[in-house]
Every structure is written in C-alpha cells, then in structure tokens.
Design a protein around this motif. Structure first.
Motif, PDB file in Angstrom:
ATOM      1  N   ARG A   2      -0.007   2.446  12.207  1.00  0.00           N
ATOM      2  CA  ARG A   2      -0.553   1.572  11.158  1.00  0.00           C
ATOM      3  C   ARG A   2       0.016   1.951   9.796  1.00  0.00           C
ATOM      4  N   VAL A   3       0.046   3.233   9.502  1.00  0.00           N
ATOM      5  CA  VAL A   3       0.603   3.682   8.227  1.00  0.00           C
ATOM      6  C   VAL A   3       2.077   3.296   8.142  1.00  0.00           C
ATOM      7  N   PHE A   4       2.802   3.512   9.234  1.00  0.00           N
ATOM      8  CA  PHE A   4       4.211   3.118   9.271  1.00  0.00           C
ATOM      9  C   PHE A   4       4.355   1.616   9.060  1.00  0.00           C
ATOM     10  N   GLY A   5       3.498   0.830   9.728  1.00  0.00           N
ATOM     11  CA  GLY A   5       3.548  -0.623   9.602  1.00  0.00           C
ATOM     12  C   GLY A   5       3.306  -1.091   8.189  1.00  0.00           C
ATOM     13  N   ALA A   6       2.345  -0.469   7.497  1.00  0.00           N
ATOM     14  CA  ALA A   6       2.031  -0.858   6.121  1.00  0.00           C
ATOM     15  C   ALA A   6       3.209  -0.632   5.191  1.00  0.00           C
ATOM     16  N   ILE A   7       3.842   0.521   5.307  1.00  0.00           N
ATOM     17  CA  ILE A   7       4.977   0.843   4.440  1.00  0.00           C
ATOM     18  C   ILE A   7       6.190  -0.011   4.807  1.00  0.00           C
ATOM     19  N   ALA A   8       6.433  -0.183   6.105  1.00  0.00           N
ATOM     20  CA  ALA A   8       7.560  -1.006   6.555  1.00  0.00           C
ATOM     21  C   ALA A   8       7.394  -2.452   6.117  1.00  0.00           C
ATOM     22  N   LEU A   9       6.169  -2.958   6.169  1.00  0.00           N
ATOM     23  CA  LEU A   9       5.905  -4.334   5.745  1.00  0.00           C
ATOM     24  C   LEU A   9       6.269  -4.529   4.273  1.00  0.00           C
ATOM     25  N   GLY A  10       5.880  -3.557   3.443  1.00  0.00           N
ATOM     26  CA  GLY A  10       6.215  -3.638   2.023  1.00  0.00           C
ATOM     27  C   GLY A  10       7.714  -3.658   1.793  1.00  0.00           C
TER      28      GLY A  10
END
Length: 443
Positions: free
Chosen positions: A43-51
C-alpha cells in the motif's frame, strides 16, 4: 516532488511502521500475521508510485487537484489564519463567505464529494506539513486498515483459505495501486472493508458493541459523502447477506420452504427502501434520475473529463431508461470485470490492466467449469451471495456509466476483492463437495 517530501515522508513512513508494529499483535494470529507487513508495504509503495505516475506520466490529475489545488490551500490558510483554515476544514463547499481568497484557489471547492476528500487530506496535511507523498502514505494506511478488516472478515469464515483470501483482499495489483493514493477510491476501499467487518461482527457473529455501531455509522456517512451510489448497491447486498445467514441457521426444511416467500419479500422491500432513501440525499441518484445520471456521467467521462485517461469504449444502450440499461447490463458487467482485452490496450498501464482482466476472466471460467455441478447449491452460501450481488451490481453501475477504460480501471477496484472472494469460496465449495462424494463412494 518537493524538498519537504524528501524530509517528511521518511519520518511518516517510520511512524506508520512503528504504529503497525505495536498494533500487529492485537489484530493478527499465528497464521495471518505473515501477511500484515507485506500488505502494508504494497500500500505504501502503491501510494508513492501513484504520485510518481500522475506527476510524470499524466502531468497532473485528480490526486494533485485534491492536494496541490485543494488541501495544500487549506493548510496554507491554517498557517496564515487558523480561523480561515478551520472554516475551510468544516465547510461543505456551499459558501465561501469570509474565505474567498482561499476557496477561489481550490479546484473542487463547489464539488461536494471531491471537497470532502480534500478536507480529509487537509486534516492529514496538518501532520505532514502538506507533503504530498507523506499525506499519500497516510491515505495508504487508511486503505490498508480497511483491506485488513475485509481480510479478517473472510479469514474468520474460511481460515483454511487464508492464502487465497489474502491475495483477493490484500494483494490484487490494481487495488493496492489505484486504492492507495490521495483519491476517492482509497477512502471507499477503507470504508467498505471496515463496514463489512463491522456488519459481520454485529449481525453474523452477533457480538453487540456500541463501538462497532459508531464505526459502522461513521464509515457509511463517509461513503455517502464521497460516492453515494455505492451505498445503493452495497446496502441491498449487505441486507441479503444478513438475511441469508440467518436463513441458513433454520434446520427445518419445511419451515425454510414456508419462509422463502416472506424472507424474499422482506429482502426486496428493505433493499428498495434503502436505495430510495439513499437516493434522497442527492437528486442525481434518486430512483427517477438514475438513468439520466448514468448517461450524463458516461458521456462526460468518455468525451470530456476522462478523455485522456485511456481508451474509450461504448455500449449498445438502446435507450437510457431503466429497461434499456438492464438490456445492456451483460455488456456493462463484462466491461467492468473482463475488459480491456489485450488488443484494446493502447498504453503500458492499459496493458497491465488488460493482463489482470484476462487473469480474472480465465479464473472465472476455471471456477465455473470446476463448480458447474455444484454451482446452484453453492450460490446459496450467504458469503457468495453477498459478494456476488455487490460486485456484479457494482460492475453494472460503473460499466454503464464510465465508457473509458482508463477511468474504469480505477473505478472498478472496490468490487475486485469481493468478486475474487466469491470465486474462491465457490471453488472451495465444489472441492469439498467432490471430497464428500468420493468418501461416500469409498464407504
């Protein structure tokens, strides 16, 4: 990406993991504990990758409109005038009296549901110095909390299926990517998971708790303000879930047969009532206007707001009436669950989405073939009923009103965990039935 992101984000990540380390013993056991930190990490990876994707691939988009042109303005208002910041934080976007110098800079100020997301982001900004990536990590944490609650709900029902249930609820790629950043979908994922957990606790486990009631009412309130139509498909499914569970506890076949008409009528009436009452909260989603809203939304996303989000598609809707939309429902559901097809993908992100859709299609066909003999009896399972009714209804709702694969990929993510769980339970049901048959033959 700013200097504050590089400074604040690592601190927030460390604090999140420290809190998770402290909480983990209270929400895990010896079996499911292995999934806790990996699920949080994706989830943390997804949030940063999305940005990063929105900044360097899309050059902007909703997530930056919610933050840079939204919550950042409220945070700046707090820094300059706490009174103005408080007014903006508690405003519903209907009036800019006394705060026009700030509200005029907020892109979605007059859009109630979007401004609700901005207010949540603004509150979190107070702890992150309005660092986009740090606030996104906190959004990801909320998403993880809801997804973990959803995992626990079905893990309690099927502890032997922990690996499959974990993948379905925690590790579907599009869900932890699109459902982790500063977006409406992240909040919906969090709230649906928590609502399901609390309904299961209150009505399936029958563990009365004022805390659970308060949490359930709160997350329903949030969903109502962010995406009201979701309640119109979730509440009927939840009603069926509770009724079906209680129906299975009746052992007398005669009594069950006598109660079927009454129970069916009660479920239908309560579901219609819920849809009507929820729709009263927004004229666009009233029963009389649902068809018009779907048509307007579909063409808006197809030709205006979502024209740059990916490949467009269309459905053969003869006329935009409830009857006409129902005729197109198989095509809408198919679009939400199994499209884009590989040959419809026109960019790298769409290829990833197409591969996920292909896997879901193949898995669905596999389950149907394996469970064909038992599918009627398996559909009587209260968990299968709940997950299928919600996911298929949701698939119809977004498929008929999106008309753009780029946007649809994001909009459909709340249904994917529920649909996947229904397939897993169906497959397990057929496997168990076959074992019983083999045992009887042996004996």
């Amino acid at each position: 990406m700013e200097l504050r992101d590089l400074i604040v984000t690592p601190i927030i990540v460390l604090l999140v993991y420290a809190a998770a380390f402290f909480i983990r013993p209270y929400v895990t056991d010896s079996i499911n504990g292995r999934y806790f930190f990996p699920a949080l990490t994706v989830r943390v990876f997804g949030a940063i990758a999305l940005g990063i994707i929105y900044q360097f691939y899309y050059n902007g988009g909703d997530t930056f409109n919610y933050h840079t042109l939204g919550s950042r303005v409220i945070w700046e208002a707090f820094m300059e005038s706490p009174e103005s910041g408080i007014r903006l934080l508690f405003s519903d976007g209907s009036s800019s009296k006394g705060v026009f110098e700030y509200s005029s800079k907020i892109y979605f100020f007059r859009d109630h549901s979007s401004y609700f997301v901005i207010r949540i982001a603004a509150f979190l900004d107070l702890f992150t110095f309005s660092s986009y990536s740090a606030t996104a990590v906190l959004f990801a944490t909320l998403s993880f909390t809801g997804s973990w609650a959803l995992f626990l709900t079905f893990h309690k029902e099927y502890p032997q299926l922990h690996k499959s249930i974990a993948f379905a609820t925690l590790f579907i790629p599009s869900v932890f990517f699109w459902g982790s950043g500063i977006l409406k979908d992240t909040i919906i994922i969090a709230c649906l998971g928590m609502a399901t957990f609390q309904i299961h606790k209150l009505f399936i486990e029958r563990r009365s708790s004022l805390k659970s009631v308060i949490i359930l009412l709160f997350v329903v309130y949030v969903i109502f303000n962010v995406k009201i139509f979701i309640l119109q498909v979730y509440i009927p499914a939840a009603i069926v879930w509770v009724f079906a569970f209680n129906f299975t506890r009746i052992r007398s076949i005669v009594l069950k047969s006598l109660l079927i008409p009454l129970v069916s009528a009660l479920v239908l009436v309560s579901s219609v009532y819920a849809i009507v009452k929820v729709g009263e909260g927004d004229a666009k989603y009233s029963v009389a206007n649902l068809a018009k809203t779907a048509r307007v939304t579909a063409y808006d996303i197809r030709y205006w707001t979502g024209r740059d989000a990916g490949s467009g598609y269309s459905l053969e809707v003869e006329d935009w009436t409830p009857a006409g939309m129902l005729k197109a429902s198989p095509f809408a559901i198919n679009a939400s669950l199994f499209r884009p097809y590989l040959w419809e993908a026109k960019n790298s992100l769409m290829v990833i989405s197409a591969l996920e859709s292909l896997f879901l299609l193949l898995f669905t066909l596999y389950v149907i073939v394996k469970s064909f003999r038992y599918i009627i009896s398996a559909l009587g399972n209260y968990n299968v009923l709940f997950c299928l009714i919600f996911s298929v209804s949701f698939a119809f709702a977004v498929g008929i009103s999106t008309f753009n694969f780029g946007t649809l990929t994001r909009y459909r993510i709340p249904l994917l965990p529920f649909y996947s769980v229904s397939l897993i339970v169906l497959l397990n049901y057929s496997n168990r039935s076959k074992k019983f048959e083999e045992l009887e033959i042996t004996e």
